[in-house]
Design an enzyme around this catalytic site. Structure first.
Site, short mmCIF file in Angstrom:
data_model
loop_
_atom_site.label_atom_id
_atom_site.label_comp_id
_atom_site.label_asym_id
_atom_site.label_seq_id
_atom_site.Cartn_x
_atom_site.Cartn_y
_atom_site.Cartn_z
CB CYS A 1 -0.96 -0.01 1.18
SG CYS A 1 -1.98 -1.49 1.18
CG HIS B 1 -6.55 1.16 1.25
ND1 HIS B 1 -5.60 1.81 0.49
CD2 HIS B 1 -5.85 0.43 2.15
CE1 HIS B 1 -4.39 1.48 0.90
NE2 HIS B 1 -4.51 0.65 1.92
CG HIS C 1 -2.06 4.95 4.79
ND1 HIS C 1 -1.91 4.86 3.43
CD2 HIS C 1 -2.30 3.68 5.21
CE1 HIS C 1 -2.04 3.61 3.04
NE2 HIS C 1 -2.29 2.87 4.10
#
Lengths: 351, 395
Positions: free
Chosen positions: B158, B324, B291
């Site tokens: 990620c 996400h 994030h």
């Protein structure tokens, strides 16, 4: 002027030839060959396909069993190769440093865990997929395990660019060192064989090739799949005399544009795949002496790191020349060129 | 010790995700506070996902092999970014152009249909594997625009998109290339969705970053790309600069294969590196694009660390608008961060209602004006990799 060269302080190799320097030197003297087979399904029934396979049992000597419990085979291959490189450089483990970078290049990543995870999705109608297998299936899992086992808190990178993975990742490793982001980089190419890859290999290339690879038989398919890890401990070229020598230049180019220095040994990544043969044939025409080490370790995307490591080891042992140019081509027409000067006399002032 | 390094100019931005099919559309959606949530049924339960709507989908996206979708997203974002930069074909041809794309799904050989046939002994055709070998996102971008410079597909989970931008800047600074197209791209994928479900970190409601009652993430798809360019190249064509990439940090937790280190030691190191490279102090930062996935662990780490290192600096997550997007997240959030610098405001942290007593950090509750000098975007990845980018606006 900034010195953009890299010193090789340690090498760790794991492949079908065995693990570490003694096994590699044996293979260099005797010539390599596939050391195992993978059972592959085919329309005519299952049969055995030749392969260069890794024995990972040696990892238990280098890493505590508790640390290995949650690792898949892909990560264990990486840990074995990395540990050998650190041992070769005389570094203690765990490294416990955050000024050491970690770079992993892999063509296919943790392919076995990827398909094992799919098994858990498909079985039980998808109700119990395994979180452990999922965590281990991502390409970066080997780098994650390595950072944990070696306690490496520095920058970390995993690159997947098929045949250009090594070259592309080396470009970044060099920049980390030149910009002072790190003091050293633990660099490794890792690839793993699994039954699905074996099946694909046979469907792509047929089952005829049983090895060893004939890299200069340009018009014949002789590729035999391989797996393993090739790690280099890289540092900035400085006043110290590097253990193996240095990497002078890392160049991404289009093969038709590149001239190979005639005073260098050309190490071709030719691995018996006819689809790349024309690139390698053309490059070798303009060069002086040439060699391919693929018969020692097999056909795998990250092979260029093996070539650098093997050529460096050969030079250190007096079995090869000091000026070496390692070349790997890909299906997109790209060409990765790594020019090296091996041997302790590689130390020289920056010109 | 990392040195203060020359900032690298950014001349173009491109982005597509659930919030819109272009950078202006995404900005409009964010500042309007709109969430475009879709729903997918997985194993009998419905989960929110953030997928491209029909107006945002690149041409041919749903045609041909599924494994090429990540590459198609990257190409679409790159096309917008190159147009924004004014880098037409003739200009690209005369420059050495590199491509650095982060992804997760785009490198995974997890074709479920092929594998089902394989394990059932049906001897599947290997055409899907051929397609996979042609689907490398960085190579697809290079091929789409006829580029011959270095390509790198980064698979750091990620943090991939942020890492890709950081490394591409290194290439430009070092003269490896004159121009670099960098960012991230990822598509929605049922296999990856099953993986996140297995980890029990997905929310069955639209995600709630930093909220007390957050249950996890929602997956999304998209791509975010920036064009990084050398000063010489910009001078040669007299092009405007959108922003500067001033600092980049990358550090590992060395802690756990899937959970972040609770004290955020790796993220702290990445922040320190990025600030050091930019020659900045924490109080120089005007805002943070967190994030902020909405998972309990991730948000706890950031929610503790930000108030400690950056007291009074506003922060928020845009995952409530985009989902996400995994390897694309760093690229999309880099574009959003730069756009926020340009607009001198940051969007509401959508989904947040109740403060979490476990950490002092409180995200922005409404669109918030900012000074527009320096914006920071961080990525926290599976396996403990942390990446931080610092952008400078107001040139």
């Amino acid at each position: 002027m900034t010195d953009s060269r890299l010193s090789i302080a340690g090498i760790g190799l794991v492949g079908g030839f065995g693990q570490g320097k003694p096994s590699l030197l044996d293979a260099l003297r005797t010539g390599g060959k596939p050391n195992g087979t993978v059972s592959v399904a085919s329309p005519s029934g299952p049969h055995e396909l030749s392969a260069y396979q890794v024995d990972i049992s040696g990892v238990r000597r280098l890493v505590a069993p508790a640390a290995l419990r949650r690792m898949n085979r892909f990560a264990k291959i990486a840990v074995l190769g990395a540990s050998l490189a650190l041992e070769d450089a005389g570094w203690d483990k765990p490294v416990k440093r955050s000024d050491v970078g970690l770079v992993i290049a892999s063509g296919f990543g943790a392919s076995k865990s990827t398909f094992d995870f799919l098994d858990t999705m498909i079985e039980e109608d998808g109700h119990f997929p395994s979180p452990t297998l999922f965590s281990n299936s991502v390409h970066s899992s080997a780098a994650s395990h390595l950072s944990i086992v070696l306690e490496l808190g520095g920058p970390c990178l995993t690159v997947s660019q098929f045949e250009m993975s090594t070259l592309s990742a080396l470009l970044t490793a060099r920049q980390w060192l030149l910009e002072g982001r790190v003091e050293a980089v633990l660099f490794g190419a890792v690839d793993e064989i699994c039954p699905v890859l074996g099946y694909c290999y046979e469907r792509f290339f047929g089952a005829e090739a049983s090895g060893p690879i004939e890299p200069f038989a340009w018009d014949r398919q002789t590729a035999v799949m391989g797996e393993g890890a090739a790690f280099l401990l890289l540092e900035r070229a400085g006043d110290d005399r590097p253990a193996y020598g240095r990497i002078d230049q890392i160049t991404w180019t289009r093969s038709r544009h590149h001239d190979i220095p005639r005073d260098s040994l050309l190490v071709l990544g030719a691995d018996g795949q006819t689809c790349y043969a024309e690139h390698y044939r053309r490059l070798s025409e303009s060069a002086g002496d040439r060699v391919a080490y693929t018969p020692l370790y097999g056909s795998l995307p990250g092979g260029q790191a093996f070539d650098i490591a093997i050529a460096a080891t050969a030079a250190e042992q007096g079995l090869g020349p000091h000026q070496v140019c390692c070349v790997k081509c890909d299906a997109w027409g790209n060409c990765g060129v790594v020019q090296c000067h091996f041997g302790r006399e590689a130390h020289s002032p920056v010109g | 010790m990392i040195r203060v390094n020359r900032a690298v100019p950014i001349t173009g931005l491109g982005c597509l995700c659930a919030a819109g099919g272009s950078v202006p559309q995404v900005a409009e959606t964010l500042f309007a506070g709109q969430r475009r949530v879709a729903w997918r049924e997985v194993r009998g339960d419905r989960y929110p996902v953030f997928q491209l709507d029909s107006r945002s989908v690149p041409e041919g996206y749903y045609e041909g092999p599924e494994c090429k979708r990540c590459g198609r997203l990257a190409v679409a974002a790159a096309r917008e970014a190159l147009a924004h930069a004014g880098l037409v074909a003739e200009l690209l041809e005369s420059r050495r152009v590199g491509v650095c794309i982060g992804t997760t799904v785009g490198s995974a050989m997890n074709n479920e249909g092929f594998y089902r046939d394989f394990r059932a002994g049906r001897m599947p055709d290997i055409e899907p594997i051929r397609h996979y070998l042609q689907a490398n996102p960085a190579s697809m971008v290079a091929q789409a625009f006829g580029l011959t410079g270095p390509c790198q597909t980064i698979t750091n989970a990620c943090s991939s998109g942020s890492v890709a931008i950081g490394h591409a800047a290194d290439w430009v600074r070092a003269g490896v290339c004159d121009v670099a197209i960098a960012g991230g791209a990822d598509m929605l994928c049922s296999v990856i969705h099953a993986g996140f479900l297995s980890l029990l970190i997905t929310d069955t409601s639209p995600c709630r970053p930093f909220d007390r009652d957050r249950k996890g993430l929602n997956l999304g798809e998209g791509a975010g790309v920036v064009v990084l360019e050398s000063e010489q190249s910009i001078r040669d064509r007299d092009a405007p600069t959108q922003a500067l990439l001033s600092g980049y940090g990358n550090a590992s937790d060395a802690y756990h294969i899937s959970a972040p280190e609770p004290n955020g030691t790796g993220l702290r190191r990445a922040l320190d590196q990025a600030l050091a490279q930019a020659g900045l102090k924490p109080n120089d930062i005007d805002f943070i694009n967190a994030h902020g996935t909405g998972t309990p662990e991730n948000d706890r780490v950031e929610g503790r660390l930000f108030p400690e290192i950056f007291p009074d600096v506003p922060f928020g997550s845009t995952k409530g608008f985009t989902g996400h997007t995994l390897g694309a997240a760093g690229g999309i959030e880099a574009v959003i961060t730069i756009r926020c610098l340009q607009e001198k405001r940051i969007p509401v942290n959508v989904g947040y209602q109740e403060p979490d007593p476990e950490f002092p950090g409180r995200p922005v509750l409404e669109n918030t004006p900012i000074a527009g000098r320096y914006g920071l975007s961080d990525s926290v990845a599976f396996g403990g990799n942390n990446a931080v980018l610092i952008f400078q606006g107001q040139l």
